[in-house]
Scaffold this motif. Structure first.
Motif, PDB file in Angstrom:
ATOM      1  N   UNK A 158       0.799  -1.212   0.000  1.00 15.74           N
ATOM      2  CA  UNK A 158       0.000   0.000   0.000  1.00 15.74           C
ATOM      3  C   UNK A 158       0.833   1.264   0.000  1.00 15.74           C
ATOM      4  N   UNK A 159       2.099   1.155   0.365  1.00 19.21           N
ATOM      5  CA  UNK A 159       2.933   2.339   0.491  1.00 19.21           C
ATOM      6  C   UNK A 159       4.354   2.078  -0.012  1.00 19.21           C
ATOM      7  N   UNK A 160       4.971   3.044  -0.652  1.00 14.64           N
ATOM      8  CA  UNK A 160       6.363   2.900  -1.076  1.00 14.64           C
ATOM      9  C   UNK A 160       7.320   2.691   0.098  1.00 14.64           C
ATOM     10  N   UNK A 161       6.896   2.999   1.312  1.00 19.55           N
ATOM     11  CA  UNK A 161       7.754   2.817   2.484  1.00 19.55           C
ATOM     12  C   UNK A 161       8.132   1.350   2.690  1.00 19.55           C
ATOM     13  N   UNK A 162       7.346   0.447   2.116  1.00 15.12           N
ATOM     14  CA  UNK A 162       7.629  -0.989   2.250  1.00 15.12           C
ATOM     15  C   UNK A 162       8.287  -1.567   1.005  1.00 15.12           C
ATOM     16  N   UNK A 163       8.907  -0.734   0.215  1.00 15.69           N
ATOM     17  CA  UNK A 163       9.494  -1.186  -1.051  1.00 15.69           C
ATOM     18  C   UNK A 163      10.617  -2.196  -0.869  1.00 15.69           C
ATOM     19  N   UNK A 164      11.257  -2.219   0.281  1.00 15.73           N
ATOM     20  CA  UNK A 164      12.376  -3.139   0.486  1.00 15.73           C
ATOM     21  C   UNK A 164      11.969  -4.502   1.044  1.00 15.73           C
ATOM     22  N   UNK A 165      10.688  -4.722   1.275  1.00 21.07           N
ATOM     23  CA  UNK A 165      10.244  -6.001   1.832  1.00 21.07           C
ATOM     24  C   UNK A 165      10.711  -7.177   0.974  1.00 21.07           C
ATOM     25  N   UNK A 166      10.611  -7.038  -0.328  1.00 18.77           N
ATOM     26  CA  UNK A 166      11.030  -8.124  -1.209  1.00 18.77           C
ATOM     27  C   UNK A 166      12.509  -8.412  -1.119  1.00 18.77           C
ATOM     28  N   UNK A 167      13.323  -7.370  -1.000  1.00 18.86           N
ATOM     29  CA  UNK A 167      14.772  -7.539  -0.959  1.00 18.86           C
ATOM     30  C   UNK A 167      15.270  -7.977   0.412  1.00 18.86           C
ATOM     31  N   UNK A 168      14.687  -7.421   1.454  1.00 18.58           N
ATOM     32  CA  UNK A 168      15.172  -7.679   2.806  1.00 18.58           C
ATOM     33  C   UNK A 168      14.629  -8.991   3.366  1.00 18.58           C
ATOM     34  N   UNK A 169      13.413  -9.362   2.985  1.00 18.77           N
ATOM     35  CA  UNK A 169      12.772 -10.533   3.581  1.00 18.77           C
ATOM     36  C   UNK A 169      12.551 -11.681   2.597  1.00 18.77           C
ATOM     37  N   UNK A 170      11.876 -11.419   1.480  1.00 14.15           N
ATOM     38  CA  UNK A 170      11.455 -12.511   0.610  1.00 14.15           C
ATOM     39  C   UNK A 170      12.587 -13.081  -0.240  1.00 14.15           C
ATOM     40  N   UNK A 171      13.363 -12.227  -0.856  1.00  9.30           N
ATOM     41  CA  UNK A 171      14.445 -12.717  -1.728  1.00  9.30           C
ATOM     42  C   UNK A 171      15.447 -13.592  -0.965  1.00  9.30           C
ATOM     43  N   UNK A 172      15.906 -13.195   0.241  1.00  9.33           N
ATOM     44  CA  UNK A 172      16.820 -14.067   0.974  1.00  9.33           C
ATOM     45  C   UNK A 172      16.201 -15.418   1.351  1.00  9.33           C
ATOM     46  N   UNK A 173      14.916 -15.435   1.665  1.00 13.40           N
ATOM     47  CA  UNK A 173      14.251 -16.691   1.990  1.00 13.40           C
ATOM     48  C   UNK A 173      14.275 -17.637   0.789  1.00 13.40           C
ATOM     49  N   UNK A 174      13.964 -17.117  -0.397  1.00 16.94           N
ATOM     50  CA  UNK A 174      13.972 -17.953  -1.601  1.00 16.94           C
ATOM     51  C   UNK A 174      15.377 -18.465  -1.900  1.00 16.94           C
ATOM     52  N   UNK A 175      16.373 -17.611  -1.741  1.00 14.78           N
ATOM     53  CA  UNK A 175      17.763 -18.032  -1.961  1.00 14.78           C
ATOM     54  C   UNK A 175      18.179 -19.084  -0.939  1.00 14.78           C
ATOM     55  N   UNK A 176      17.744 -18.931   0.297  1.00 13.17           N
ATOM     56  CA  UNK A 176      18.051 -19.915   1.340  1.00 13.17           C
ATOM     57  C   UNK A 176      17.512 -21.297   0.981  1.00 13.17           C
ATOM     58  N   UNK A 177      16.404 -21.339   0.257  1.00 13.93           N
ATOM     59  CA  UNK A 177      15.803 -22.612  -0.156  1.00 13.93           C
ATOM     60  C   UNK A 177      16.428 -23.145  -1.447  1.00 13.93           C
ATOM     61  N   UNK A 178      17.441 -22.461  -1.957  1.00 15.69           N
ATOM     62  CA  UNK A 178      18.170 -22.942  -3.117  1.00 15.69           C
ATOM     63  C   UNK A 178      17.708 -22.391  -4.443  1.00 15.69           C
ATOM     64  N   UNK A 179      16.690 -21.549  -4.448  1.00 15.13           N
ATOM     65  CA  UNK A 179      16.209 -20.971  -5.707  1.00 15.13           C
ATOM     66  C   UNK A 179      17.237 -19.992  -6.259  1.00 15.13           C
ATOM     67  N   UNK A 180      17.276 -19.877  -7.571  1.00 13.22           N
ATOM     68  CA  UNK A 180      18.049 -18.835  -8.226  1.00 13.22           C
ATOM     69  C   UNK A 180      17.146 -17.615  -8.314  1.00 13.22           C
ATOM     70  N   UNK A 181      17.603 -16.486  -7.798  1.00 12.00           N
ATOM     71  CA  UNK A 181      16.799 -15.259  -7.789  1.00 12.00           C
ATOM     72  C   UNK A 181      17.601 -14.205  -8.544  1.00 12.00           C
ATOM     73  N   UNK A 182      17.467 -14.162  -9.885  1.00  7.18           N
ATOM     74  CA  UNK A 182      18.368 -13.342 -10.698  1.00  7.18           C
ATOM     75  C   UNK A 182      18.056 -11.852 -10.718  1.00  7.18           C
ATOM     76  N   UNK A 183      16.900 -11.468 -10.212  1.00 10.48           N
ATOM     77  CA  UNK A 183      16.494 -10.061 -10.300  1.00 10.48           C
ATOM     78  C   UNK A 183      16.004  -9.584  -8.943  1.00 10.48           C
ATOM     79  N   UNK A 184      16.072  -8.283  -8.751  1.00  5.07           N
ATOM     80  CA  UNK A 184      15.475  -7.704  -7.543  1.00  5.07           C
ATOM     81  C   UNK A 184      13.987  -7.962  -7.561  1.00  5.07           C
ATOM     82  N   UNK A 185      13.393  -7.947  -6.391  1.00  4.70           N
ATOM     83  CA  UNK A 185      11.954  -8.148  -6.271  1.00  4.70           C
ATOM     84  C   UNK A 185      11.213  -7.058  -7.042  1.00  4.70           C
TER      85      UNK A 185
END
Length: 195
Positions: free
Chosen positions: A127-154
């Motif tokens: 809902x707000x640009x203030x949360x724009x880093x949620x994908x980079x700070x939380x979701x992307x590292x989780x996917x990488x931890x599970x072995x996924x290749x994450x070639x682009x920023x969220x």
């Protein structure tokens, strides 16, 4: 925008590895804007992969009451579908400045390297640009931890941007075209897919 999608979400058939584009929607509400945005991303990716691909959606709202039961057949089948995908678009709304608990619970069902050989594209609707880093700070590292290749920023889409989603996608895909093609050999250029 139509909040309800016509793409089937369940049941999920068994799929052969490395052939499908799968959308994993972590919104606890069925037919959400998160699903709509994620399916547009999956459609664009399916258009540029070699061969014909019909994206499949795993909507966790359908499994919410059972996601804590890892042996439950539909939950296990959904996890196999995502793990066997060539590309997984993993989408979440922002809840309490992070991804949803429903998505975390589902992903916690994988062991180490549970998403190996999957190219993951994290998508966050906020809902707000203030949360724009949620994908980079939380979701992307989780996917990488599970072995996924994450070639682009969220890909982060604010509610205000949903009405001009084609433009937002054009910019994002244009920025990450080279990285996506490097992760997915044989992919045609993603940039300019929109009519």
């Amino acid at each position: 925008m139509n909040d309800s999608s016509t793409r089937p979400a369940a049941p999920w058939p068994d799929h052969s590895p490395n052939t499908d584009v799968v959308t994993l929607v972590g919104n606890p509400r069925q037919g959400s804007r998160t699903r709509w945005v994620a399916e547009r991303v999956a459609d664009r990716l399916a258009e540029v992969l070699p061969g014909r691909h019909e994206p499949l959606t795993v909507e966790l709202a359908d499994l919410a009451a059972r996601v804590h039961q890892p042996a439950e057949p539909d939950v296990a089948a959904a996890r196999r579908v995502v793990a066997n995908a060539r590309v997984a678009v993993v989408a979440t709304p922002v809840y309490k400045a992070s991804y949803t608990g429903l998505l975390k619970t589902f992903l916690d069902g994988y062991g180490p390297e549970g998403l190996a050989d999957v190219v993951a594209v994290p998508v966050v609707v906020t809902g707000t640009p203030a949360h724009a880093l949620v994908g980079e700070v939380h979701l992307r590292p989780l996917l990488a931890e599970l072995g996924a290749t994450v070639p682009a920023r969220a890909l982060v889409v604010t509610e205000a941007e949903i009405s001009r989603l084609d433009e937002v996608l054009q910019v994002w895909f244009g920025r990450w075209d080279d990285a996506l093609r490097a992760a997915l050999p044989g992919v045609r250029a993603v940039e300019g897919v929109l009519p």
